[in-house]
Design a protein around this motif. Sequence first.
Motif, PDB file in Angstrom:
ATOM      1  N   ILE A 183      40.366  43.033   9.021  1.00  0.00           N
ATOM      2  CA  ILE A 183      39.778  43.582   8.027  1.00  0.00           C
ATOM      3  C   ILE A 183      40.486  43.475   6.692  1.00  0.00           C
ATOM      4  O   ILE A 183      39.824  43.203   5.567  1.00  0.00           O
ATOM      5  N   GLY A 184      41.928  43.834   6.911  1.00  0.00           N
ATOM      6  CA  GLY A 184      42.759  43.364   5.690  1.00  0.00           C
ATOM      7  C   GLY A 184      42.745  41.695   5.180  1.00  0.00           C
ATOM      8  O   GLY A 184      42.543  41.315   4.320  1.00  0.00           O
ATOM      9  N   ILE A 185      42.558  40.880   6.273  1.00  0.00           N
ATOM     10  CA  ILE A 185      42.579  39.192   6.074  1.00  0.00           C
ATOM     11  C   ILE A 185      41.148  39.193   5.319  1.00  0.00           C
ATOM     12  O   ILE A 185      40.847  38.232   4.251  1.00  0.00           O
ATOM     13  N   VAL A 186      40.018  39.739   5.796  1.00  0.00           N
ATOM     14  CA  VAL A 186      38.718  39.444   5.039  1.00  0.00           C
ATOM     15  C   VAL A 186      38.705  39.930   3.725  1.00  0.00           C
ATOM     16  O   VAL A 186      38.171  39.156   2.724  1.00  0.00           O
ATOM     17  N   TRP A 187      39.377  41.125   3.421  1.00  0.00           N
ATOM     18  CA  TRP A 187      39.375  41.702   1.967  1.00  0.00           C
ATOM     19  C   TRP A 187      40.233  40.479   1.213  1.00  0.00           C
ATOM     20  O   TRP A 187      39.923  40.387   0.018  1.00  0.00           O
ATOM     21  N   GLY A 188      41.463  39.960   1.737  1.00  0.00           N
ATOM     22  CA  GLY A 188      42.125  39.113   1.102  1.00  0.00           C
ATOM     23  C   GLY A 188      41.506  37.798   0.691  1.00  0.00           C
ATOM     24  O   GLY A 188      41.631  37.082  -0.279  1.00  0.00           O
ATOM     25  N   LEU A 189      40.628  37.450   1.558  1.00  0.00           N
ATOM     26  CA  LEU A 189      39.720  36.295   1.483  1.00  0.00           C
ATOM     27  C   LEU A 189      38.875  36.341   0.390  1.00  0.00           C
ATOM     28  O   LEU A 189      38.660  35.638  -0.317  1.00  0.00           O
ATOM     29  N   LEU A 190      38.106  37.440   0.304  1.00  0.00           N
ATOM     30  CA  LEU A 190      37.435  37.959  -0.731  1.00  0.00           C
ATOM     31  C   LEU A 190      38.082  37.838  -2.186  1.00  0.00           C
ATOM     32  O   LEU A 190      37.325  37.219  -3.039  1.00  0.00           O
ATOM     33  N   GLY A 224      43.461  45.849  16.650  1.00  0.00           N
ATOM     34  CA  GLY A 224      43.875  44.688  15.820  1.00  0.00           C
ATOM     35  C   GLY A 224      42.698  44.557  14.905  1.00  0.00           C
ATOM     36  O   GLY A 224      42.799  43.819  13.716  1.00  0.00           O
ATOM     37  N   THR A 225      41.606  45.356  14.712  1.00  0.00           N
ATOM     38  CA  THR A 225      40.332  45.155  13.928  1.00  0.00           C
ATOM     39  C   THR A 225      40.701  45.408  12.397  1.00  0.00           C
ATOM     40  O   THR A 225      40.558  44.739  11.595  1.00  0.00           O
ATOM     41  N   SER A 226      41.825  46.300  12.216  1.00  0.00           N
ATOM     42  CA  SER A 226      42.191  46.839  10.878  1.00  0.00           C
ATOM     43  C   SER A 226      43.194  45.438  10.293  1.00  0.00           C
ATOM     44  O   SER A 226      42.842  45.278   9.034  1.00  0.00           O
ATOM     45  N   ARG A 227      43.629  44.905  11.101  1.00  0.00           N
ATOM     46  CA  ARG A 227      44.453  43.610  10.223  1.00  0.00           C
ATOM     47  C   ARG A 227      43.218  42.513   9.854  1.00  0.00           C
ATOM     48  O   ARG A 227      43.687  42.041   8.919  1.00  0.00           O
ATOM     49  N   GLY A 272      38.719  56.429   3.034  1.00  0.00           N
ATOM     50  CA  GLY A 272      40.025  56.229   3.201  1.00  0.00           C
ATOM     51  C   GLY A 272      40.950  55.371   2.158  1.00  0.00           C
ATOM     52  O   GLY A 272      40.092  54.798   1.260  1.00  0.00           O
ATOM     53  N   LEU A 273      42.087  55.342   2.281  1.00  0.00           N
ATOM     54  CA  LEU A 273      42.879  54.594   1.341  1.00  0.00           C
ATOM     55  C   LEU A 273      43.231  53.083   1.799  1.00  0.00           C
ATOM     56  O   LEU A 273      44.097  52.398   1.153  1.00  0.00           O
ATOM     57  N   THR A 274      42.769  52.870   2.954  1.00  0.00           N
ATOM     58  CA  THR A 274      43.192  51.552   3.431  1.00  0.00           C
ATOM     59  C   THR A 274      42.706  50.431   2.691  1.00  0.00           C
ATOM     60  O   THR A 274      43.599  49.547   2.464  1.00  0.00           O
ATOM     61  N   PHE A 275      41.639  50.338   2.048  1.00  0.00           N
ATOM     62  CA  PHE A 275      41.252  49.166   1.256  1.00  0.00           C
ATOM     63  C   PHE A 275      41.989  49.160  -0.159  1.00  0.00           C
ATOM     64  O   PHE A 275      42.100  48.107  -0.582  1.00  0.00           O
ATOM     65  N   VAL A 276      42.497  50.211  -0.523  1.00  0.00           N
ATOM     66  CA  VAL A 276      43.248  50.333  -1.830  1.00  0.00           C
ATOM     67  C   VAL A 276      44.578  49.459  -1.649  1.00  0.00           C
ATOM     68  O   VAL A 276      45.083  48.779  -2.368  1.00  0.00           O
ATOM     69  N   ARG A 277      45.136  49.748  -0.340  1.00  0.00           N
ATOM     70  CA  ARG A 277      46.249  48.980   0.019  1.00  0.00           C
ATOM     71  C   ARG A 277      46.299  47.487   0.210  1.00  0.00           C
ATOM     72  O   ARG A 277      47.139  46.957  -0.205  1.00  0.00           O
ATOM     73  N   HIS A 278      45.076  47.208   0.836  1.00  0.00           N
ATOM     74  CA  HIS A 278      44.589  45.683   0.962  1.00  0.00           C
ATOM     75  C   HIS A 278      44.695  45.073  -0.530  1.00  0.00           C
ATOM     76  O   HIS A 278      44.884  43.976  -0.830  1.00  0.00           O
ATOM     77  N   HIS A 279      43.894  46.143  -1.328  1.00  0.00           N
ATOM     78  CA  HIS A 279      43.553  45.524  -2.621  1.00  0.00           C
ATOM     79  C   HIS A 279      45.088  45.132  -3.609  1.00  0.00           C
ATOM     80  O   HIS A 279      45.366  44.221  -3.956  1.00  0.00           O
ATOM     81  N   ILE A 280      45.937  45.997  -3.552  1.00  0.00           N
ATOM     82  CA  ILE A 280      47.261  46.047  -4.022  1.00  0.00           C
ATOM     83  C   ILE A 280      47.997  44.807  -3.683  1.00  0.00           C
ATOM     84  O   ILE A 280      48.575  44.122  -4.292  1.00  0.00           O
ATOM     85  N   VAL A 300      34.034  40.721  13.770  1.00  0.00           N
ATOM     86  CA  VAL A 300      34.260  42.029  14.340  1.00  0.00           C
ATOM     87  C   VAL A 300      33.140  43.096  14.327  1.00  0.00           C
ATOM     88  O   VAL A 300      33.332  44.296  14.521  1.00  0.00           O
ATOM     89  N   ASN A 301      32.193  42.654  13.722  1.00  0.00           N
ATOM     90  CA  ASN A 301      30.951  43.454  13.602  1.00  0.00           C
ATOM     91  C   ASN A 301      29.600  42.858  13.899  1.00  0.00           C
ATOM     92  O   ASN A 301      28.567  42.636  13.548  1.00  0.00           O
ATOM     93  N   LEU A 302      29.796  42.186  15.482  1.00  0.00           N
ATOM     94  CA  LEU A 302      28.840  41.446  15.876  1.00  0.00           C
ATOM     95  C   LEU A 302      27.304  42.228  16.036  1.00  0.00           C
ATOM     96  O   LEU A 302      26.225  41.727  16.158  1.00  0.00           O
ATOM     97  N   ARG A 303      27.535  43.527  16.627  1.00  0.00           N
ATOM     98  CA  ARG A 303      26.448  44.380  16.536  1.00  0.00           C
ATOM     99  C   ARG A 303      25.739  44.981  15.308  1.00  0.00           C
ATOM    100  O   ARG A 303      24.680  45.812  15.175  1.00  0.00           O
ATOM    101  N   LEU A 304      26.517  44.351  14.148  1.00  0.00           N
ATOM    102  CA  LEU A 304      25.855  44.589  12.913  1.00  0.00           C
ATOM    103  C   LEU A 304      25.578  46.158  12.571  1.00  0.00           C
ATOM    104  O   LEU A 304      24.740  46.720  12.008  1.00  0.00           O
TER     105      LEU A 304
END
Length: 426
Positions: A18-25, A13-16, A123-131, A64-68
Amino acid sequence: MSTLSGTEPRPAGTSRIIGIVWGLLVLNTLGSAGAKTIVPLPRSLIQMVTMGALVAAFTLALAVNLRLRIRSSAYVFMLTLLLVSSVISSANLESGFGALFRCFRLALFVGTLWLLTRWWDGGLTFVRHHIRMYFAVLGSVAAGLAVSPGAALPDLYGGRLVGALWPLTPPQIGQYAAVIIGLTVLLLLGRRTDKKGAAVVIVPSLVLLALTHTRTATLGLLVGLVLAIGSLLLTSAAARRFFTWAVLLATVAAVGFASMLQSWFLRGQSKENFSSLTGRAKVWDALLSAPRSTSEQLFGVGLGDKSFGGLPIDNSWLAVYNEQGLIGVTLVAIIIIVLGGVALLRPPSLQRACAIFLISYCAMASYTEAGLGDASPYLLHLALAASLLAAPAEAAVLSTPEVPRLSTREVPRQRVPRWARGSEVT
């Protein structure tokens, strides 16, 4: 804090998230100033929503990145140096306490990007979040146009399209439309989306772009696509076909619709107003001729609202010079040069083409739009380009120790007596 050197297991569920984080930005960078909306929204409420989105983005990214776990990124490192320069310039409070608040906002923005570098693998994951996110923003613009055409096309902006539900200016809408059109065209050429899905994004976005009459976004889209598709010509037959048809159609449009295109481009302005870039040149001349101390030349006057004398600067380089000085201008120039250089050194690929499009678009828009020195959509576009240019994480090699095979020479076969072999049962 540690640096990633290989792939690591990530929670389901991390990918979802991350998509929410990008959307909030994206939501945070929409801004709080713009046209009048159908339902009046207090600016304090809008600022609370956008700032709350940034705090939520940082919190989720940290969860989702507590260990930094982060990856090295020259782009985010340069943004960190720009943040340090901004804090130094804002510490004397020449621009008021608002400058320190903007520094805090920029710090959260940069911190969130550092946390997201763990997932920057080319990868293209963030491109899809952006669009998806910017298409949702354009959906709200289209909804406002359908509900109240008068509010969406006000006389105050010369009949140009604005956000009637959320306060968005024509340049903002044009920017969002141009960026997702360009990225979607490249995904289509790279066969990462089908024609139907691409048409759903491209066609309405083109209509909204045309209604904004935004010259900067249109030129940025055309130049960015030419450079991006040009980087694919040697390796993609689809890119060559698209480029050929685009040149033919552009030639026909230039000949057959020259007067219409000129009228759209001029927006009813006089030649004098057009030559002065709608009054921008006067503000630029006043800013450059204003007396400055050595400290103000080096560090600027601190983060502000990108205006001078009560008028918008509308130029990223001059806005950075005014607020972050020559040091800030140098850092921003290094960001553009490094990203562009890395993109040119990468082998031809769809990711490289998308990065070239984003970098060239931001470079084009920087002449008439501000935003390269503070948390803005332009820095988010460049962050997306940096994620596309990131080297893929090295796959962890999991090898099982070989079991030594014993040869027949090492273990001689022993002869079994006939009486010990057993007998057949008949």
